[in-house]
Scaffold this motif. Structure first.
Motif, PDB file in Angstrom:
ATOM      1  N   THR A 181       0.881  -1.155   0.000  1.00 60.05           N
ATOM      2  CA  THR A 181       0.000   0.000   0.000  1.00 60.05           C
ATOM      3  C   THR A 181       0.922   1.209   0.000  1.00 60.05           C
ATOM      4  O   THR A 181       1.701   1.392   0.934  1.00 60.05           O
ATOM      5  CB  THR A 181      -0.881  -0.005   1.273  1.00 60.05           C
ATOM      6  OG1 THR A 181      -1.473  -1.300   1.393  1.00 60.05           O
ATOM      7  CG2 THR A 181      -1.962   1.049   1.194  1.00 60.05           C
TER       8      THR A 181
ATOM      9  N   GLY B 124       9.814  -5.325   7.402  1.00 58.37           N
ATOM     10  CA  GLY B 124       8.857  -6.418   7.594  1.00 58.37           C
ATOM     11  C   GLY B 124       8.179  -6.731   6.264  1.00 58.37           C
ATOM     12  O   GLY B 124       8.098  -7.883   5.833  1.00 58.37           O
ATOM     13  N   ASN B 125       7.716  -5.689   5.588  1.00 56.81           N
ATOM     14  CA  ASN B 125       7.149  -5.874   4.246  1.00 56.81           C
ATOM     15  C   ASN B 125       8.175  -6.572   3.359  1.00 56.81           C
ATOM     16  O   ASN B 125       7.836  -7.480   2.606  1.00 56.81           O
ATOM     17  CB  ASN B 125       6.783  -4.540   3.599  1.00 56.81           C
ATOM     18  CG  ASN B 125       5.777  -3.728   4.393  1.00 56.81           C
ATOM     19  OD1 ASN B 125       5.975  -2.547   4.645  1.00 56.81           O
ATOM     20  ND2 ASN B 125       4.701  -4.352   4.814  1.00 56.81           N
TER      21      ASN B 125
ATOM     22  N   THR C 176       8.491 -10.367   3.360  1.00 56.74           N
ATOM     23  CA  THR C 176       7.560 -11.060   2.471  1.00 56.74           C
ATOM     24  C   THR C 176       7.983 -10.908   1.002  1.00 56.74           C
ATOM     25  O   THR C 176       7.956 -11.872   0.241  1.00 56.74           O
ATOM     26  CB  THR C 176       6.128 -10.547   2.705  1.00 56.74           C
ATOM     27  OG1 THR C 176       5.739 -10.929   4.028  1.00 56.74           O
ATOM     28  CG2 THR C 176       5.153 -11.135   1.708  1.00 56.74           C
TER      29      THR C 176
ATOM     30  N   ARG D  32      -5.750  -7.370   9.462  1.00 61.70           N
ATOM     31  CA  ARG D  32      -5.948  -6.069   8.833  1.00 61.70           C
ATOM     32  C   ARG D  32      -7.392  -5.957   8.360  1.00 61.70           C
ATOM     33  O   ARG D  32      -7.880  -6.786   7.624  1.00 61.70           O
ATOM     34  CB  ARG D  32      -4.983  -5.958   7.657  1.00 61.70           C
ATOM     35  CG  ARG D  32      -5.112  -4.661   6.936  1.00 61.70           C
ATOM     36  CD  ARG D  32      -4.005  -4.533   5.939  1.00 61.70           C
ATOM     37  NE  ARG D  32      -4.415  -3.580   4.939  1.00 61.70           N
ATOM     38  CZ  ARG D  32      -3.610  -3.076   4.038  1.00 61.70           C
ATOM     39  NH1 ARG D  32      -2.367  -3.453   3.992  1.00 61.70           N
ATOM     40  NH2 ARG D  32      -4.060  -2.219   3.161  1.00 61.70           N
TER      41      ARG D  32
ATOM     42  N   GLY E 251       1.997 -11.928   3.190  1.00 62.05           N
ATOM     43  CA  GLY E 251       2.310 -12.176   4.596  1.00 62.05           C
ATOM     44  C   GLY E 251       1.125 -12.853   5.275  1.00 62.05           C
ATOM     45  O   GLY E 251      -0.005 -12.758   4.793  1.00 62.05           O
TER      46      GLY E 251
ATOM     47  N   ASP F 133      -0.548 -12.097   7.760  1.00 60.51           N
ATOM     48  CA  ASP F 133      -1.627 -11.194   8.201  1.00 60.51           C
ATOM     49  C   ASP F 133      -2.700 -11.022   7.125  1.00 60.51           C
ATOM     50  O   ASP F 133      -3.777 -10.518   7.412  1.00 60.51           O
ATOM     51  CB  ASP F 133      -1.059  -9.810   8.589  1.00 60.51           C
ATOM     52  CG  ASP F 133      -0.244  -9.171   7.469  1.00 60.51           C
ATOM     53  OD1 ASP F 133       0.412  -9.920   6.714  1.00 60.51           O
ATOM     54  OD2 ASP F 133      -0.276  -7.942   7.330  1.00 60.51           O
TER      55      ASP F 133
ATOM     56  N   LEU G 103       8.125 -10.653  10.222  1.00 60.00           N
ATOM     57  CA  LEU G 103       9.336 -10.118  10.825  1.00 60.00           C
ATOM     58  C   LEU G 103       8.886  -9.476  12.141  1.00 60.00           C
ATOM     59  O   LEU G 103       7.923  -8.695  12.161  1.00 60.00           O
ATOM     60  CB  LEU G 103       9.985  -9.073   9.914  1.00 60.00           C
ATOM     61  CG  LEU G 103      11.338  -8.556  10.404  1.00 60.00           C
ATOM     62  CD1 LEU G 103      12.385  -9.658  10.337  1.00 60.00           C
ATOM     63  CD2 LEU G 103      11.797  -7.359   9.581  1.00 60.00           C
TER      64      LEU G 103
ATOM     65  N   MET H 251       6.477  -6.493  13.283  1.00 65.00           N
ATOM     66  CA  MET H 251       6.902  -5.165  12.857  1.00 65.00           C
ATOM     67  C   MET H 251       5.772  -4.553  12.038  1.00 65.00           C
ATOM     68  O   MET H 251       5.296  -5.173  11.085  1.00 65.00           O
ATOM     69  CB  MET H 251       8.177  -5.248  12.010  1.00 65.00           C
ATOM     70  CG  MET H 251       8.678  -3.882  11.568  1.00 65.00           C
ATOM     71  SD  MET H 251      10.223  -3.914  10.621  1.00 65.00           S
ATOM     72  CE  MET H 251      11.430  -4.168  11.905  1.00 65.00           C
TER      73      MET H 251
END
Ligand code: AMP
Ligand code: ZN
Length: 502
Positions: A32, A40-41, A44, A168, A228, A230, A261, A268
């Motif tokens: 995004t 952390g992004n 992935t 999310r 990820g 999430d 991560l 994170m």
């Protein structure tokens, strides 16, 4: 042995058989783009890059599609505050993402697309869902009726109302029939930038973007979808519901999810504030390649705790690999062949390939290569390495690096090209290192300190030449190693010592 992946949909490790032999269609949820991505992004994204590289290594043609989520609440809000259109505001972070990707040696997916370029496709899919009775209008918005899709929950096991804590979710859903229902189309709020469409004035929900872009470029059914963990719920669960309700066909065959991560036991994330961007770490004197190495070093299904100690170890590991490669390239070996070492090279190649075949076990693939490096170094030190093994060891390293991509030191060159390098003394770089895992600093204007100036390099070379003249080869070698660590390669020629930056 065949390639196997853990499929979140079945909850098992399965043999990977693509829809069409020799070809893989793969969708990855992109960032995004309302801010810089954090590392952390990038865990992935590095996982997805290792995945596509290994698929190619195994001979598949890969078609990877990545979306850029360039419309959502945060972007609308931030763009308005900055006095920019959504498109222009997002463009800045799309560019930053492209730079980060190159710094981390992430291959460019075959298709990278912006959500806002697909509004008419989204409108069409939403219309189909309304016509088929899977969606309803409420106060200018349109919602997916979860009750109508009997397979809802098959990915995440979340059939019931309510959201998993920490997942999310959209923050701006208005009047829904059922709490599980989610927005496909959101009516424009007063003063908000929006699209005029046959559905009314508004903007798409987040989930519909991915269904639309995935099916547009990969067809109604494709091989791999990843992100990820999430995103499993509600995002991917909702993608399945929208897509399968509209087409009546299975959407995705293998769902692959990377674990998070972490920092001090917590994910994170932007919202927790416990994050580092790539630029934060560069500003502290860290180069991108060891960051890539660190992010790839743990199996993707295990959480990875970020610490500066782990990053320092990753830096040492990368250096150890590069030093070994340097020895392979530059040292003189006795003629002939060492059959035992030749067999070890073949076994190491088999071991790293088998580890990656087995649900992309990167940790074991690293262990296999380090075992070979250890044995190679020992053989070289003991005078047992032979000329015939130079090429076979080099070949194993090269093959391994097609997936890990850490052997070439292109950091300085890239950082310089992107204006992320600044002149500084070695101690300034060291002082920039943080002792703790996180201390809350973000420095978007960060630049990596270039440790040695040309004059300093020349001076070290003069020192080395003096050491060689007094036959102090240990000291001369030490200086060469120090320069190598600082990214400087020496080459001794008849005309004297030449040097270049890696
Ligand atoms: P976003 O920009 O929030 O849409 O996220 C982009 C990608 O990063 C998604 O695949 C997320 O699942 C993933 N992601 C977000 N936070 C983390 C984390 N701490 N560790 C690993 N992946 C993450
Ligand atoms: Zn997505």
């Amino acid at each position: 042995m065949a390639l196997r992946f853990y499929n979140t949909l079945s909850g098992r490790v399965e043999e990977f058989v693509p829809l069409e032999p020799g070809q893989v269609g793969m969708y990855t949820c992109g960032p995004t783009v309302y801010d810089y991505a954090h590392i952390g992004n990038y865990r992935t994204f590095v996982f997805q890059d290792v995945l596509r590289r290994f698929l190619k290594y195994r001979g598949y043609r890969v078609r990877q599609v990545m979306n850029l989520t360039d419309v959502d609440d945060k972007i609308i809000r931030e763009a308005r505050a900055a006095g920019l259109s959504i498109r222009d505001y997002a463009a800045r972070f799309i560019r930053a993402f492209e730079v980060d990707r190159e710094l981390l040696s992430l291959e460019t997916p075959e298709v990278v697309v912006r959500a806002t370029d697909h509004i008419p496709d989204m409108v069409q899919l939403i219309q189909t869902l309304v016509e088929k009775g899977y969606a309803y209008r409420s106060e200018g918005s349109i919602y997916f009726r979860v009750e109508a899709f009997k397979d809802y929950g098959k990915l995440s096991g979340m059939k019931l109302a309510g959201n998993r804590p920490g997942a999310r979710v959209d923050s701006d859903e208005y009047e829904k029939d059922d709490v599980r229902d989610f927005a496909l189309w959101k009516a424009a709020k007063e003063g908000e930038e929006a699209w005029e469409t046959p559905l009314g004035r508004g903007r798409p929900g987040w989930h519909i973007e991915c269904s639309v872009m995935a099916m547009k470029y990969l067809g109604p059914t494709f091989d791999i979808h990843s992100g990820g963990s999430d995103l499993i719920f509600p995002h991917h669960e909702n993608e399945i519901a929208q897509s399968e309700a509209a087409t009546g066909k299975p959407f995705v065959r293998y769902w692959l999810h990377a674990e998070h991560l972490m920092v001090n036991g917590e994910k994170m994330s932007k919202s927790k504030g416990n994050f580092y961007t790539l630029r934060d770490l560069i500003g502290r004197g860290h180069k991108p390649t060891p960051i890539r190495y660190l992010l790839a070093s743990v199996h993707f299904r295990k959480p990875l705790n970020f610490t500066f100690e782990a990053l320092r170890q990753a830096e040492q590991s990368v250096e150890r690999l590069r030093n070994f490669r340097y020895r392979l390239e530059h040292e003189a070996f006795a003629a002939g062949s060492n059959a035992a070492l030749e067999a070890r090279a073949a076994a190491a190649a088999q071991a790293f390939e088998a580890a990656l075949d087995d649900n992309l076990n990167t940790a074991e693939a690293l262990a296999a290569i380090f075992e070979l490096v250890r044995e190679g170094n020992t053989a070289m030190d003991g005078g047992d390495f032979r000329e015939a093994q130079r090429a076979s060891f080099q070949d194993v390293l090269r093959r391994w690096d097609r997936i890990f991509a850490v052997l070439e030191d292109r950091d300085y060159e890239r950082l310089r090209r992107f204006g992320l390098l600044r002149e500084a003394k070695p101690d300034a770089a060291a002082a920039g290192r943080a002792p703790a895992a996180f201390d809350g600093d973000h420095d978007a204007g960060a630049a990596l300190a270039e440790v040695l100036t040309d004059a300093e390099i020349e001076q070290r070379i003069a020192e080395r030449n003096a050491a060689r003249q007094r036959r102090d080869f240990a000291r001369a070698d030490q200086i060469r190693q120090e320069l190598l660590r600082a990214g400087v390669i020496l080459e001794d020629t008849k005309a004297g010592t030449r040097w270049k930056r890696k």
